[in-house]
Design a protein around this motif. Structure first.
Motif, short mmCIF file in Angstrom:
data_model
loop_
_atom_site.label_atom_id
_atom_site.label_comp_id
_atom_site.label_asym_id
_atom_site.label_seq_id
_atom_site.Cartn_x
_atom_site.Cartn_y
_atom_site.Cartn_z
N ILE A 156 0.84 -1.19 0.00
CA ILE A 156 0.00 0.00 0.00
C ILE A 156 0.88 1.25 0.00
N THR A 157 0.55 2.24 -0.84
CA THR A 157 1.32 3.48 -0.87
C THR A 157 0.48 4.72 -0.57
N LYS A 158 -0.84 4.60 -0.62
CA LYS A 158 -1.71 5.74 -0.33
C LYS A 158 -2.52 5.48 0.95
N TYR A 159 -3.48 4.59 0.87
CA TYR A 159 -4.21 4.23 2.08
C TYR A 159 -4.74 2.81 1.96
N GLY A 160 -4.94 2.20 3.13
CA GLY A 160 -5.49 0.85 3.18
C GLY A 160 -7.00 0.92 3.21
N ILE A 161 -7.58 0.98 4.41
CA ILE A 161 -9.03 1.08 4.59
C ILE A 161 -9.33 2.49 5.06
N ARG A 162 -10.12 3.23 4.27
CA ARG A 162 -10.37 4.63 4.58
C ARG A 162 -11.87 4.94 4.55
N THR A 163 -12.35 5.54 5.63
CA THR A 163 -13.72 6.06 5.63
C THR A 163 -13.66 7.54 5.24
N GLY A 179 -2.70 6.48 5.13
CA GLY A 179 -2.31 5.57 6.19
C GLY A 179 -2.91 4.20 5.95
N LEU A 180 -2.59 3.25 6.79
CA LEU A 180 -3.15 1.91 6.63
C LEU A 180 -4.61 1.87 7.04
N SER A 219 5.36 7.06 7.73
CA SER A 219 4.09 6.51 7.27
C SER A 219 3.11 6.40 8.43
N HIS A 220 1.85 6.68 8.14
CA HIS A 220 0.82 6.52 9.15
C HIS A 220 0.33 5.06 9.17
N THR A 221 0.14 4.55 10.35
CA THR A 221 -0.52 3.25 10.49
C THR A 221 -2.00 3.49 10.76
N ILE A 222 -2.33 3.99 11.95
CA ILE A 222 -3.71 4.38 12.26
C ILE A 222 -3.77 5.91 12.22
N ASN A 223 -4.62 6.45 11.37
CA ASN A 223 -4.70 7.90 11.19
C ASN A 223 -6.14 8.35 11.46
N VAL A 224 -6.36 8.90 12.63
CA VAL A 224 -7.70 9.35 13.02
C VAL A 224 -7.82 10.82 12.66
N SER A 247 -1.25 8.25 14.38
CA SER A 247 -1.17 9.70 14.23
C SER A 247 -2.52 10.40 14.28
N GLU A 248 -2.42 11.73 14.41
CA GLU A 248 -3.55 12.63 14.38
C GLU A 248 -4.58 12.31 15.46
N THR A 249 -4.15 11.66 16.51
CA THR A 249 -5.11 11.24 17.53
C THR A 249 -5.51 12.36 18.47
N THR A 250 -4.91 13.53 18.32
CA THR A 250 -5.33 14.66 19.16
C THR A 250 -6.72 15.14 18.79
N VAL A 251 -7.16 14.82 17.56
CA VAL A 251 -8.51 15.23 17.17
C VAL A 251 -9.50 14.07 17.25
#
Length: 360
Positions: A232-239, A266-267, A290-295, A316-320
């Motif tokens: 994967i180079t862009k994203y894995g599972i993305r909502t 991210g993944l 690279s991001h693994t879990i990107n909230v 990453s980005e878990t502050t939001v």
């Protein structure tokens, strides 16, 4: 003599009725080949895939009827082929062997019926540069495909999404994708606006994106189970929408070759509000950035059940958003320099008393 004749007549009538009943309850088989010229009633007299589907579309049925289209080996070239979902017509399109190759797209028309009960199964086909998609807006507005199963298909050498079910064509109702493989695709595996979606036992290799999940509505569920997603180079599972149903990821392996470092990459990327549950899975980043879990979405939440392993990269980005654990044994195992905030190289454990994650 008269009694014998009457008896013979009634026995014949019973036999005829039984034969009709068997036919009504059974499956109507149609045989096709890439260059078929027959009527499709036997493997020796195959018709074309387009002609077989036209036969089904033209049929008049008053009760649920099962049709099976049997594909002989060979390459099916030419223009895209439409599949129309119609009341009472359950259709299975299945390869008879292992080399039925789709050189053209298959296009599903849902008939603007989100509550249709008929089924469509596509099984054992090889899509070589071709895609499986729903009808576009110019073909059928809000097509609403429904009760679709894709089983044992191989998607290779594609330059577009391997499976494109939306997202501009309305919701896709009850889709199952299992035992499929994707390789050497330059765009991605699945783009869909799902209600209920199950993806299981699939292998995705060297596709920049795995799944773009848009909308679908609340009250449904999305499950990825026993899947391996690598390169994967862009994203894995993305909502990508606040009304995308919550996602469950179970027993999956996900890894990035490089990249996955953008703000919405991210993944696992959560841009919707309904969040995600991850259990018994391994997420491996291809680079430290690279991001693994990107909230991404402020209202989103990741629930960790049992143990997952995160290797390299950043959570990453878990502050939001937030990451929580459901039970005291929930644990993120960080390896190979994986980080969460300022923490690294340890087991990041959910503390049920404090309500936070911490090093043990």
């Amino acid at each position: 003599m008269l009694f014998a004749m009457i008896k013979k007549f009634f026995l014949s009538l019973i036999l005829i009725c039984a034969t009709v009943l068997t036919f009504a309850q059974g499956t109507i088989n149609i045989y096709v080949s890439p260059d078929g010229t027959g009527d499709g009633t036997t493997a020796a007299t195959p018709t074309t895939l387009t002609a077989a589907l036209a036969q089904i579309e033209a049929a008049t049925v008053s009760e649920a009827t099962n049709y099976k289209i049997n594909l002989a080996d060979g390459t099916y070239a030419g223009d895209s082929v439409p599949i129309h979902q119609q009341l009472n017509k359950n259709i299975t399109i299945e390869a008879q062997s292992s080399s039925a190759i789709m050189g053209h797209d298959l296009v599903i028309f849902g008939g603007n019926r989100s509550t249709g009960t008929e089924t469509l199964v596509i099984k054992g086909l090889i899509f070589d540069g071709a895609i499986l998609r729903c009808a576009s807006g110019t073909e059928e507005a809000h097509t609403y495909i429904h009760n679709v199963t894709v089983d044992g298909c191989d998607f290779q050498n594609g330059t577009n999404w391997a499976i494109y079910f939306g997202p501009t064509q309305g919701r896709d109702y009850d889709v199952v994708i299992r035992n499929c493989s994707v390789s050497n695709n330059t765009t991605g595996f699945l783009n869909i606006m799902p209600t209920n979606l199950l993806v299981e036992n699939c292998q995705i290799t060297n596709a920049p994106r795995v799944a773009n999940l848009t909308g679908g509505g609340n009250g449904y569920e999305i499950i990825f189970r026993n899947c391996t997603m690598t390169g994967i180079t862009k994203y894995g599972i993305r909502t990508t929408s606040t009304v995308t149903p919550p996602v469950t990821i179970e027993n999956c392996i996900m890894s990035s070759a490089e990249g996955c470092a953008g703000s919405d990459e991210g993944l696992v990327v959560l841009r919707g509000a309904n969040g995600c549950t991850i259990s018994h899975s391994t997420l491996t980043a291809g680079a430290s950035t690279s991001h693994t879990i990107n909230v991404v979405h402020a209202a989103s939440n990741v629930d960790i059940k049992d143990t997952i392993t995160v290797s390299g990269g950043t959570i990453s980005e878990t502050t939001v958003g937030s990451i929580t654990g459901e039970i005291s044994t929930s644990c993120i195992v960080l390896t190979n320099g994986a980080t969460y905030g300022s923490l690294s190289n340890g087991n990041f454990v959910w503390n049920e008393v404090m309500g936070t994650w911490s090093l043990p």
